[in-house]
Scaffold this motif. Structure first.
Motif, PDB file in Angstrom:
ATOM      1  N   UNK A 170       2.560  11.060  56.408  1.00  0.00           N
ATOM      2  CA  UNK A 170       1.679  10.019  56.921  1.00  0.00           C
ATOM      3  C   UNK A 170       2.553   8.827  57.284  1.00  0.00           C
ATOM      4  N   UNK A 214      -8.784   3.553  51.195  1.00  0.00           N
ATOM      5  CA  UNK A 214      -8.434   4.707  52.019  1.00  0.00           C
ATOM      6  C   UNK A 214      -9.701   5.198  52.712  1.00  0.00           C
ATOM      7  N   UNK A 226       4.069  -3.411  41.153  1.00  0.00           N
ATOM      8  CA  UNK A 226       2.628  -3.193  40.927  1.00  0.00           C
ATOM      9  C   UNK A 226       2.419  -2.071  39.916  1.00  0.00           C
ATOM     10  N   UNK A 263     -11.870   6.165  49.022  1.00  0.00           N
ATOM     11  CA  UNK A 263     -11.402   5.811  47.688  1.00  0.00           C
ATOM     12  C   UNK A 263     -10.926   4.365  47.647  1.00  0.00           C
ATOM     13  N   UNK A 266      -4.513  -2.162  41.538  1.00  0.00           N
ATOM     14  CA  UNK A 266      -3.196  -2.366  40.943  1.00  0.00           C
ATOM     15  C   UNK A 266      -3.063  -3.821  40.511  1.00  0.00           C
ATOM     16  N   UNK A 287      -8.294   1.995  45.168  1.00  0.00           N
ATOM     17  CA  UNK A 287      -7.303   1.967  44.096  1.00  0.00           C
ATOM     18  C   UNK A 287      -7.096   0.509  43.691  1.00  0.00           C
ATOM     19  N   UNK A 334      -3.572   8.813  49.538  1.00  0.00           N
ATOM     20  CA  UNK A 334      -2.590   7.804  49.148  1.00  0.00           C
ATOM     21  C   UNK A 334      -1.974   7.035  50.308  1.00  0.00           C
ATOM     22  N   UNK A 335      -2.626   7.031  51.486  1.00  0.00           N
ATOM     23  CA  UNK A 335      -2.199   6.131  52.555  1.00  0.00           C
ATOM     24  C   UNK A 335      -3.072   4.891  52.408  1.00  0.00           C
ATOM     25  N   UNK A 336      -2.627   3.977  51.572  1.00  0.00           N
ATOM     26  CA  UNK A 336      -3.455   2.852  51.172  1.00  0.00           C
ATOM     27  C   UNK A 336      -3.253   1.629  52.050  1.00  0.00           C
ATOM     28  N   UNK A 361       1.725  -0.148  53.919  1.00  0.00           N
ATOM     29  CA  UNK A 361       2.192   1.233  53.918  1.00  0.00           C
ATOM     30  C   UNK A 361       3.097   1.497  55.117  1.00  0.00           C
ATOM     31  N   UNK A 418      -0.020  -6.739  39.735  1.00  0.00           N
ATOM     32  CA  UNK A 418       1.405  -7.042  39.895  1.00  0.00           C
ATOM     33  C   UNK A 418       1.702  -8.384  39.251  1.00  0.00           C
ATOM     34  N   UNK A 438      -3.764  -2.229  51.551  1.00  0.00           N
ATOM     35  CA  UNK A 438      -3.984  -3.179  50.471  1.00  0.00           C
ATOM     36  C   UNK A 438      -4.574  -4.484  50.988  1.00  0.00           C
ATOM     37  N   UNK A 439      -5.412  -5.101  50.140  1.00  0.00           N
ATOM     38  CA  UNK A 439      -5.898  -6.428  50.433  1.00  0.00           C
ATOM     39  C   UNK A 439      -4.828  -7.472  50.150  1.00  0.00           C
ATOM     40  N   UNK A 440      -5.181  -8.721  50.406  1.00  0.00           N
ATOM     41  CA  UNK A 440      -4.219  -9.803  50.242  1.00  0.00           C
ATOM     42  C   UNK A 440      -3.970 -10.214  48.796  1.00  0.00           C
ATOM     43  N   UNK A 442      -0.425   0.617  38.270  1.00  0.00           N
ATOM     44  CA  UNK A 442      -1.695   1.282  38.523  1.00  0.00           C
ATOM     45  C   UNK A 442      -2.722   0.951  37.446  1.00  0.00           C
ATOM     46  N   UNK A 498      -4.508  -6.275  43.290  1.00  0.00           N
ATOM     47  CA  UNK A 498      -4.641  -5.764  44.650  1.00  0.00           C
ATOM     48  C   UNK A 498      -5.578  -4.561  44.663  1.00  0.00           C
TER      49      UNK A 498
END
Lengths: 113, 112
Positions: free
Chosen positions: A56, B91, B42, B30, B34, B32, B98-100, A45, B36, B102-104, B44, B87
């Protein structure tokens, strides 16, 4: 129903240059987030724009800046490019800033020589 | 801090099941998910907001255990179209939305 569109698709720059990437959100969406995705990694992000303001921000230096226009489209600017900035830059749009599904564009592949 | 996904990769035969795990060292508000595909954006799959809640997307479902700070994605009766990299994005409770992180990713290959 147009999805998220990004331009350009590919871009090659040299170290020290500046670059601007563009994003048009999905129709009806008002929030745009930018991510950097290195090869083989998950997206990271960068920042999020809503109502033309940065809402953000992730852990990225000030060389990364952005803008959102009244039509909700957005730009990502990167100054003083480094080799490590080579990545796929993804734009994602959503409706509002809450926990909403994000729709991603196909990205801009940025290569720094 | 980035959530940890396991396994890193899995190969399935069409019709087989698989589980992908996403674990965080921090409290989560939360999760999420996805998917890809190679060279694509990606896509949802689902958002999980409450502990223990299960959501579904076709034959893909997920659970979220707040206490364990982890989520699992279940691929049931896998189809060829399930191939791709999955992925999870997490949060923390104090984020605005929505400031996520992500994992690898977990690479899934479904073979005929």
């Amino acid at each position: 129903d147009a999805g998220v569109t990004q331009s350009p698709t590919h871009l090659i720059k040299t170290r020290g240059q500046q670059v601007t990437l563009r994003c048009s959100p999905k129709s009806g969406h008002d929030t745009v987030s930018w991510y950097q995705q290195a090869l083989g990694q998950g997206p990271q992000f960068i920042f999020q724009y809503y109502e033309e303001e940065e809402r953000q921000r992730g852990n990225f230096p000030d060389r990364f800046s952005g803008h959102q226009f009244p039509n909700y489209s957005s730009e990502l600017n990167v100054n003083a490019l480094l080799l490590g900035d080579s990545a796929l830059y993804l734009c994602a749009s959503s409706l509002g800033v809450g926990n909403q599904p994000q729709h991603f564009g196909d990205g801009t592949r940025l290569s720094i020589l | 801090q980035q959530p940890v996904q396991s396994p890193q990769a899995v190969i399935l035969r069409e019709g087989e099941d698989a589980v992908i795990n996403c674990s965080s060292s921090k409290a989560l508000y939360s999760v999420h998910w996805y998917r890809q595909k190679h060279g694509e954006a990606p896509v949802f799959l689902m958002i999980l907001l409450k502990g223990g809640e299960q959501k579904g997307h076709d034959k893909i479902s997920a659970s979220f255990n707040e206490k364990k700070q982890q989520s699992s994605l279940y691929l049931t009766a896998s189809q060829l179209s399930y191939s791709g990299t999955y992925f999870c994005g997490t949060e923390p409770p104090q984020a605005a939305g929505n400031k996520l992180t992500f994992g690898g990713g977990t690479r899934v290959l479904v073979k005929p």
